[in-house]
Scaffold this motif. Structure first.
Motif, PDB file in Angstrom:
ATOM      1  N   VAL A 176       0.678  -1.280   0.065  1.00 54.62           N
ATOM      2  CA  VAL A 176       0.062   0.060  -0.024  1.00 54.62           C
ATOM      3  C   VAL A 176       0.729   1.386  -0.015  1.00 54.62           C
ATOM      4  O   VAL A 176       0.551   2.203  -0.574  1.00 54.62           O
ATOM      5  CB  VAL A 176      -1.003   0.159   1.258  1.00 54.62           C
ATOM      6  CG1 VAL A 176      -1.718   1.328   1.364  1.00 54.62           C
ATOM      7  CG2 VAL A 176      -1.902  -1.019   1.055  1.00 54.62           C
ATOM      8  N   VAL A 177       1.875   1.069   0.585  1.00 59.40           N
ATOM      9  CA  VAL A 177       2.824   2.427   0.664  1.00 59.40           C
ATOM     10  C   VAL A 177       3.433   2.615  -0.554  1.00 59.40           C
ATOM     11  O   VAL A 177       3.603   3.767  -1.127  1.00 59.40           O
ATOM     12  CB  VAL A 177       4.173   2.041   1.765  1.00 59.40           C
ATOM     13  CG1 VAL A 177       4.976   3.084   1.572  1.00 59.40           C
ATOM     14  CG2 VAL A 177       3.619   2.321   3.223  1.00 59.40           C
ATOM     15  N   TRP A 178       3.774   1.250  -1.376  1.00 57.86           N
ATOM     16  CA  TRP A 178       4.283   1.572  -2.571  1.00 57.86           C
ATOM     17  C   TRP A 178       3.046   2.483  -3.720  1.00 57.86           C
ATOM     18  O   TRP A 178       3.501   3.163  -4.438  1.00 57.86           O
ATOM     19  CB  TRP A 178       4.380   0.310  -3.212  1.00 57.86           C
ATOM     20  CG  TRP A 178       4.957   0.415  -4.744  1.00 57.86           C
ATOM     21  CD1 TRP A 178       4.132   0.382  -5.854  1.00 57.86           C
ATOM     22  CD2 TRP A 178       6.293   0.883  -5.087  1.00 57.86           C
ATOM     23  NE1 TRP A 178       4.884   0.842  -6.916  1.00 57.86           N
ATOM     24  CE2 TRP A 178       6.243   1.034  -6.465  1.00 57.86           C
ATOM     25  CE3 TRP A 178       7.402   1.373  -4.610  1.00 57.86           C
ATOM     26  CZ2 TRP A 178       7.210   1.659  -7.446  1.00 57.86           C
ATOM     27  CZ3 TRP A 178       8.418   1.951  -5.356  1.00 57.86           C
ATOM     28  CH2 TRP A 178       8.426   1.892  -6.643  1.00 57.86           C
ATOM     29  N   LEU A 179       2.113   1.974  -3.335  1.00 61.36           N
ATOM     30  CA  LEU A 179       0.956   2.628  -4.366  1.00 61.36           C
ATOM     31  C   LEU A 179       0.820   4.064  -4.022  1.00 61.36           C
ATOM     32  O   LEU A 179       0.817   4.948  -4.806  1.00 61.36           O
ATOM     33  CB  LEU A 179      -0.575   1.983  -3.911  1.00 61.36           C
ATOM     34  CG  LEU A 179      -0.676   0.686  -4.380  1.00 61.36           C
ATOM     35  CD1 LEU A 179      -2.238  -0.061  -3.925  1.00 61.36           C
ATOM     36  CD2 LEU A 179      -0.447   0.745  -5.823  1.00 61.36           C
ATOM     37  N   GLY A 180       0.980   4.663  -2.561  1.00 61.97           N
ATOM     38  CA  GLY A 180       1.133   5.914  -2.728  1.00 61.97           C
ATOM     39  C   GLY A 180       2.426   6.512  -3.237  1.00 61.97           C
ATOM     40  O   GLY A 180       2.289   7.554  -3.701  1.00 61.97           O
ATOM     41  N   LEU A 181       3.519   5.964  -3.121  1.00 61.39           N
ATOM     42  CA  LEU A 181       4.622   6.363  -3.744  1.00 61.39           C
ATOM     43  C   LEU A 181       4.320   6.356  -5.105  1.00 61.39           C
ATOM     44  O   LEU A 181       4.855   7.440  -5.856  1.00 61.39           O
ATOM     45  CB  LEU A 181       5.955   5.384  -3.349  1.00 61.39           C
ATOM     46  CG  LEU A 181       6.390   5.430  -2.109  1.00 61.39           C
ATOM     47  CD1 LEU A 181       7.485   4.397  -2.065  1.00 61.39           C
ATOM     48  CD2 LEU A 181       6.825   6.782  -1.459  1.00 61.39           C
ATOM     49  N   TYR A 182       3.836   5.520  -5.869  1.00 62.32           N
ATOM     50  CA  TYR A 182       3.869   5.590  -7.154  1.00 62.32           C
ATOM     51  C   TYR A 182       2.961   6.745  -7.803  1.00 62.32           C
ATOM     52  O   TYR A 182       3.252   7.158  -8.836  1.00 62.32           O
ATOM     53  CB  TYR A 182       3.156   4.242  -7.730  1.00 62.32           C
ATOM     54  CG  TYR A 182       2.920   3.864  -9.329  1.00 62.32           C
ATOM     55  CD1 TYR A 182       4.047   3.887 -10.100  1.00 62.32           C
ATOM     56  CD2 TYR A 182       1.749   4.007  -9.871  1.00 62.32           C
ATOM     57  CE1 TYR A 182       3.857   3.867 -11.389  1.00 62.32           C
ATOM     58  CE2 TYR A 182       1.585   4.003 -11.071  1.00 62.32           C
ATOM     59  CZ  TYR A 182       2.437   3.811 -11.966  1.00 62.32           C
ATOM     60  OH  TYR A 182       2.214   3.675 -13.219  1.00 62.32           O
ATOM     61  N   ILE A 183       2.037   7.065  -6.920  1.00 66.15           N
ATOM     62  CA  ILE A 183       1.086   7.973  -7.275  1.00 66.15           C
ATOM     63  C   ILE A 183       1.575   9.533  -6.870  1.00 66.15           C
ATOM     64  O   ILE A 183       1.751  10.226  -8.048  1.00 66.15           O
ATOM     65  CB  ILE A 183      -0.518   7.816  -6.527  1.00 66.15           C
ATOM     66  CG1 ILE A 183      -1.299   6.700  -6.903  1.00 66.15           C
ATOM     67  CG2 ILE A 183      -1.327   9.074  -6.607  1.00 66.15           C
ATOM     68  CD1 ILE A 183      -2.356   6.334  -6.213  1.00 66.15           C
ATOM     69  N   PHE A 184       2.093   9.715  -5.833  1.00 68.62           N
ATOM     70  CA  PHE A 184       2.479  10.896  -5.536  1.00 68.62           C
ATOM     71  C   PHE A 184       3.908  11.073  -5.770  1.00 68.62           C
ATOM     72  O   PHE A 184       4.453  12.428  -6.181  1.00 68.62           O
ATOM     73  CB  PHE A 184       2.382  11.345  -3.693  1.00 68.62           C
ATOM     74  CG  PHE A 184       0.869  11.076  -3.567  1.00 68.62           C
ATOM     75  CD1 PHE A 184       0.245  12.282  -4.086  1.00 68.62           C
ATOM     76  CD2 PHE A 184       0.341  10.260  -2.813  1.00 68.62           C
ATOM     77  CE1 PHE A 184      -1.173  12.394  -3.880  1.00 68.62           C
ATOM     78  CE2 PHE A 184      -1.012  10.139  -2.527  1.00 68.62           C
ATOM     79  CZ  PHE A 184      -1.905  11.107  -3.032  1.00 68.62           C
TER      80      PHE A 184
END
Lengths: 285, 531
Positions: free
Chosen positions: A273-281
């Protein structure tokens, strides 16, 4: 070794916490000496090695106790709460770095770039800053930001897939299909490892071709600190998955009693989930 | 493994000293370790405060050089916050929560040991910086950049020692939460829990929510210093104010971390000596929860003068003021608990009443500070120092002292010396006001904090304040003597030490057996909420 206290397992004294204190202290004192330029990196590495021994020994004891069946369902719940709140603390740790990223993008960079007249005139007159930037004092640097394509997108798919394979493995464990369990665990470990190799390649690409470095202003700072701490967590998660896989192959865990497995799975999903945040932002926006 | 389970049925502590204290997994032993450690830190931090006050006795520079003065203000804060107050509350939680909720021990006993033993290591590192070339940290406990980055070789040691303290308190908090949620005796629903357990449950949530944020902030300091990142440098597109935002996102909940357990303690003591149940139990729970929730939304009131949007200032001002509402509920409930009770004034009760009055004074000065235009005058003056010492010394520390007197007979099995306790109380309460009350006037008149010298017009109040400081400091030696005396002997304490006390901890002998509740007690359906 154990006391059955109304069914709740309270372990006798253990020396592992003290080993952990010595390991952590050696690590941080070693790191301080190393950062100050007084010492070589060896004290830090010795501290890290003590920590590794501590984790191996401590978790080894816990696994031993778990396999010997002294943990009842109440102990199991304590572990669940412990892991839940540990992951919450990790979320808040990443929150600090995401906060820094948002603050830079929403406030400090536009202010320095002229949106706030006082800051602009007093500090850095006539610069026109837009994200991605290394900051007004670093205008002479030649560098490029990291794009979302192709590696980060592939990495996103790798991590998402690893979440699926892990869930399949979990269902296989609950259905007591051991071969399927082990195969999908190995698939998950493999996906995690591939992610790490790609991430390493991305860093090399950043340093060699894009001239994007940790000290490339606020962009480099937020990029490398966020993805770097995430990478460290993927390394920890992959090692944990590997341990769980080997335990599965040894015949550990039962369909009804497998918190070790679930704890690592929760951790892996958190990393995901942290990666998804990274990918987006960090990468896309 | 299984062969050994029986050998463990004996119920005493291990006879080997090192095994007992270094390897312990027993919640009472670990609680004792925490409390003793905290007491040691209380005196170390107190000695630093006396150096500060001695220098400020007269205008001019007489005792220490200004740089050392700054190290003292910085270390006094770090030692008192992370070494004295927080470990004292964790120690009380360790000792009391399992026996208050009918548990055999803390939920995660081995991690409990690690949480404690990290602290002596962390403080050995922190205090060793005083002896390094360039001295200890002198940039204030808030560690603002760029000042903090202009440090000598102590800088990384300070950062890492705070990391260790953070790891310790996070693990301690996880343990308390897991214990409260999972280890309650059958029948003890959440709304029947003693208020101290409630307060700590919510405190634990705050600790886990904000200590990692502090870890993030100081990690950024470290990388800014050694790896060329520019989080806090405008040249690189960052902002030193960013540090203040992240720090105070931690820092404001942190001040509630240091007061919510105190609320729990006071909510236990006042009903006992009023011989009445706590007034408004559920409103107390909701008040603590609201305070905790609001504490995440008020951080920028520590930095109004740094310059922020008008809307931001207004939001943080009103959000801060709103906190007075649940706090007022609590103060009202304590007073209402005493209303028409059959009060007696043993030492714990005296400290609890002093807490209610003096903490409220600190609350009112906090309300003054929340007003943005007024804060521009008060900011970084001695008014702020007076404010947070009223809430931390006569608030947090008084509650810890009250708790010690209240439960000392339970811990040791002996009654403490009531006459000495009264002396301790009256000397403390008089001198603490001589110490801190004049600081309000100094601050309003414009005396800045963290400066070793001051203009002549501040001389009288500073002299009075220093006299109060030494009086208060030396009065604490009585406290130390009372504790030592009580540990060594005294009148035998019954299981139920106070006739008005209620709760499971009073059903166990004094001192309780090494392993508290071997079989969990059952709480009847009809029983009224505990305190």
């Amino acid at each position: 070794m154990a006391q059955a206290q109304g069914g709740y397992y309270v372990p006798h004294g253990s020396y592992w916490p003290l080993v952990g204190c010595i390991g952590l202290t050696t690590s941080v004192v070693g790191a301080s000496g190393y950062f100050n330029g007084d010492w070589s990196i060896w004290p830090l590495l010795v501290g890290a090695a003590i920590m590794a021994v501590m984790f191996f020994g401590w978790f080894g004891t816990v696994i031993h106790e778990s396999v010997s069946g002294v943990y009842n369902s109440q102990v199991d719940r304590s572990f669940r709460w412990g892991m839940t709140w540990f992951i919450f603390s990790e979320v808040m740790f990443f929150g600090a770095f995401f906060g820094a990223l948002f603050y830079a993008r929403v406030f400090s960079v536009p202010w320095l770039g002229g949106e706030d007249i006082v800051t602009n005139q007093l500090l850095w007159d006539s610069v026109n800053l837009r994200w991605p930037t290394a900051g007004p004092g670093f205008g002479h640097l030649e560098w490029e930001p990291m794009g979302a394509w192709p590696l980060p997108t592939i990495n996103t798919l790798l991590l998402l897939t690893s979440g699926v394979t892990l869930t399949i493995a979990h269902h296989a464990l609950k259905a007591n299909q051991r071969l399927k369990l082990v195969l999908f665990m190995w698939a998950t470990v493999l996906l995690g490892t591939t992610f790490l190799i790609f991430q390493g390649y991305e860093y090399i690409h950043a340093y060699r071709e894009l001239n994007l470095r940790l000290d490339t202003g606020i962009y480099g700072s937020t990029f490398f600190m966020l993805t770097g701490f995430h990478g460290v967590h993927v390394i920890i998660g992959t090692v944990a998955l590997l341990v769980i896989t080997l335990r599965c192959m040894r015949g550990h865990f039962t369909p009804g009693h497998h918190f070790g497995f679930e704890g690592v799975a929760w951790y892996w999903h958190f990393v995901d989930v942290v990666w998804l945040g990274l990918y987006i932002f960090v990468y896309v926006l | 493994m299984t062969a050994m389970t029986h050998e463990a049925e004996h119920h005493g502590p291990p006879s080997n000293f090192f095994q007992r204290w270094l390897f312990t997994t027993n919640h009472k032993d670990i609680g004792t370790l925490y409390l003793v450690f905290s007491l040691v830190m209380f005196f170390i931090g107190g000695a630093m405060a006396l150096i500060i006050r001695a220098e400020l006795f007269q205008p001019g520079l007489q005792l220490v050089d200004p740089y050392f003065f700054n190290q003292m203000t910085t270390l006094h804060a770090l030692v008192m916050i992370f070494g004295a107050v927080m470990p004292a509350f964790t120690g009380l939680a360790n000792w009391m929560i399992p026996i208050m909720i009918g548990a055999p021990d803390m939920a995660l006993p081995r991690m409990n040991n690690w949480s404690f033993w990290l602290l002596p290591f962390a403080f050995a590192i922190l205090l060793s910086t005083l002896f390094m070339p360039g001295g200890g940290p002198a940039g204030g406990w808030t560690m603002y950049p760029p000042l903090m980055l202009q440090h000598g070789m102590s800088f990384p040691f300070v950062i890492f020692s705070v990391h260790l303290m953070g790891i310790s308190s996070i693990m301690g908090a996880i343990n308390v939460i897991a214990t409260v949620l999972n280890m309650r005796a059958p029948g003890m629903s959440l709304m029947k829990m003693p208020m101290f357990a409630w307060a700590w449950l919510i405190t634990g949530f705050l600790i886990i929510g904000v200590m990692p944020v502090l870890a993030g902030a100081i990690t950024m300091l470290l990388t800014d210093q050694y790896f060329g990142t520019t989080f806090f440098s405008a040249a690189g597109g960052g902002d030193p104010v960013l540090y203040q935002h992240i720090f105070w996102f931690f820092g404001h909940p942190e001040v509630y971390i240091m007061i919510l357990p105190a609320f729990g303690i006071i909510s236990a003591i006042i009903p006992t000596f009023s011989r009445k149940p706590l007034f408004g139990y559920s409103s107390m729970v909701y008040a603590i929860a609201s305070i905790a929730f609001l504490s995440f939304l008020v951080w920028a009131h520590h930095m109004f003068t740094v310059g922020m949007l008008l809307a931001g200032s207004l939001f943080f001002m009103y959000a801060t003021m709103v906190i007075s509402v649940p706090t007022g509920v609590k103060v009202f409930n304590w007073v209402a608990t005493m209303w028409r009770g059959s009060l007696t004034f043993e030492t714990p009760m005296l400290f609890a009443i002093a807490f209610v009055i003096l903490f409220t004074i600190g609350g009112f000065s906090g309300l003054m500070l929340s007003i943005v235009p007024a804060d521009f005058q008060y900011h970084d003056t001695y008014f702020v120092v007076a404010h947070f010492h009223y809430v931390l010394v006569t608030g947090a520390v008084f509650s810890i002292i009250a708790a010690t007197y209240y439960w000392l007979p339970k811990w040791t099995g002996h009654m403490y010396d009531e006459r000495l306790g009264k002396w301790h109380f009256w000397l403390s309460v008089i001198f603490v006001n001589i110490l801190f009350f004049p600081q309000h006037f100094l601050g309003l008149a414009g005396m800045p904090r963290r400066i070793p010298d001051y203009a002549l017009q501040f001389a009288e109040f500073n002299m009075i304040s220093t006299i109060g400081a030494f009086g208060f400091g030396f009065a604490q030696l009585i406290f130390l003597w009372v504790i030592i005396k009580c540990v060594r002997g005294g009148e035998k304490a019954p299981a139920k030490v106070w006739d008005g006390a209620e709760g499971l901890e009073w059903t166990l002998s004094s001192p309780p057996p090494y392993h508290s509740f071997t079989t969990p007690p059952v709480i009847p359906e009809t029983e009224a909420p505990a305190r």
